[in-house]
Write a protein that holds these residues in place. Structure first.
Motif, short mmCIF file in Angstrom:
data_model
loop_
_atom_site.label_atom_id
_atom_site.label_comp_id
_atom_site.label_asym_id
_atom_site.label_seq_id
_atom_site.Cartn_x
_atom_site.Cartn_y
_atom_site.Cartn_z
N VAL A 39 28.12 51.26 41.80
CA VAL A 39 27.78 49.76 41.69
C VAL A 39 29.02 49.00 41.59
O VAL A 39 29.70 49.32 40.72
CB VAL A 39 26.81 49.70 40.75
CG1 VAL A 39 26.46 48.16 40.55
CG2 VAL A 39 25.53 50.48 40.78
N MET A 40 29.23 47.89 42.42
CA MET A 40 30.31 46.90 42.12
C MET A 40 29.60 45.39 42.01
O MET A 40 28.99 45.17 42.73
CB MET A 40 31.30 47.15 43.32
CG MET A 40 32.56 46.21 42.90
SD MET A 40 33.56 46.94 41.49
CE MET A 40 34.14 45.38 40.67
N GLY A 65 37.25 39.13 45.25
CA GLY A 65 36.18 39.41 46.15
C GLY A 65 36.32 40.13 47.07
O GLY A 65 35.57 41.12 47.18
N VAL A 66 37.42 40.13 47.87
CA VAL A 66 37.66 40.99 48.96
C VAL A 66 38.03 42.37 48.41
O VAL A 66 37.32 43.64 49.14
CB VAL A 66 38.60 40.40 49.93
CG1 VAL A 66 39.09 41.32 50.81
CG2 VAL A 66 38.24 39.05 50.54
N SER A 67 38.82 42.69 47.34
CA SER A 67 39.01 44.06 47.28
C SER A 67 37.90 44.51 46.39
O SER A 67 38.09 45.79 46.16
CB SER A 67 40.28 43.93 46.08
OG SER A 67 39.86 43.16 44.90
N MET A 68 36.65 44.28 46.05
CA MET A 68 35.78 44.85 45.63
C MET A 68 35.15 45.60 46.63
O MET A 68 34.68 46.85 46.20
CB MET A 68 34.56 43.76 45.03
CG MET A 68 34.79 42.95 43.90
SD MET A 68 33.52 42.06 43.29
CE MET A 68 32.00 42.12 44.21
N PHE A 69 35.43 45.53 47.74
CA PHE A 69 35.08 46.28 48.86
C PHE A 69 35.94 47.52 48.75
O PHE A 69 35.43 48.83 49.14
CB PHE A 69 35.12 45.67 50.51
CG PHE A 69 33.89 44.73 50.53
CD1 PHE A 69 32.64 45.14 50.71
CD2 PHE A 69 34.24 43.27 50.23
CE1 PHE A 69 31.68 44.11 50.69
CE2 PHE A 69 33.41 42.43 50.36
CZ PHE A 69 32.24 42.73 50.90
N SER A 70 37.30 47.58 48.47
CA SER A 70 38.38 48.51 49.00
C SER A 70 37.99 49.79 48.14
O SER A 70 38.51 50.77 48.48
CB SER A 70 39.50 47.87 48.93
OG SER A 70 39.68 47.31 47.39
N GLY A 71 37.46 49.66 47.03
CA GLY A 71 37.50 50.88 46.16
C GLY A 71 36.43 51.75 46.30
O GLY A 71 36.12 52.55 45.50
N LEU A 72 35.52 51.41 47.16
CA LEU A 72 34.18 51.96 47.32
C LEU A 72 34.38 53.31 47.97
O LEU A 72 33.17 54.32 47.92
CB LEU A 72 33.02 51.15 48.03
CG LEU A 72 32.70 50.26 47.31
CD1 LEU A 72 31.72 48.94 47.91
CD2 LEU A 72 32.06 50.37 45.79
#
Length: 168
Positions: A39-40, A65-72
């Motif tokens: 969950v992010m 906002g954009v880097s929330m996608f990168s650690g998934l």
């Protein structure tokens, strides 16, 4: 992934509110539920649940906002909770996932006319951007009173959510 910047609620829905995320070289590391669901949410970056997020334009789509996608990491499914309507968050998501194989959008609504009005705009948004719609879910279509067990439509409950039969 909760991208509803002004009203993040996914952490509460998933039972992980109050947890914190950590930034690594690959981006923000998500919080995991007991069922091992990543969950992010912008909610994790706030110091308090009462804090308002006052971002607009480019600030909403910057590295946070954009880097929330990168650690998934590698995912079987990615479910994105967006705010109602067709805002910057929606456009940012479409541009980020332009190159990936997105199956489509599942739109969730409630039966109230105000929510349905937003959904009609979201459907138009998907059509204009050629995003396949693969589902429509009506949430909270009915309510069962925990006291008298009367089942009624959500619309027949009064403003405070009281049962129309026993006023519980």
């Amino acid at each position: 992934l909760d991208v509803d910047v002004c009203g993040p609620s996914l952490s509460r829905i998933m039972g992980v509110n109050g947890e914190t995320v950590h930034k690594s070289s690959s981006g923000w590391s998500p919080v995991y539920t007991l069922d091992d669901i990543a969950v992010m949410s912008i909610d994790f970056l706030l110091s308090s649940e009462e804090d308002a997020v006052i971002w607009r334009g480019a600030k909403k789509n910057d590295d946070k906002g954009v880097s929330m996608f990168s650690g998934l990491g590698d995912l079987d499914y990615l479910i994105i909770d967006t705010p109602p309507g067709t805002s910057d968050e929606h456009l940012a998501i479409v541009s980020l996932f332009k190159q990936s194989k997105v199956n489509g959008a599942v739109i969730v609504t409630t039966p109230q006319e105000v929510a349905l009005s937003d959904v009609r705009k979201e459907i138009s948004f998907c059509r204009k951007l050629k995003i396949p719609m693969i589902g429509l879910v009506e949430n909270m279509a009915s309510y069962t009173c925990t006291k008298c067990q009367t089942k009624s439509s959500n619309i027949s409950c009064n403003f405070w959510g009281r049962c129309s039969t026993c006023s519980f």
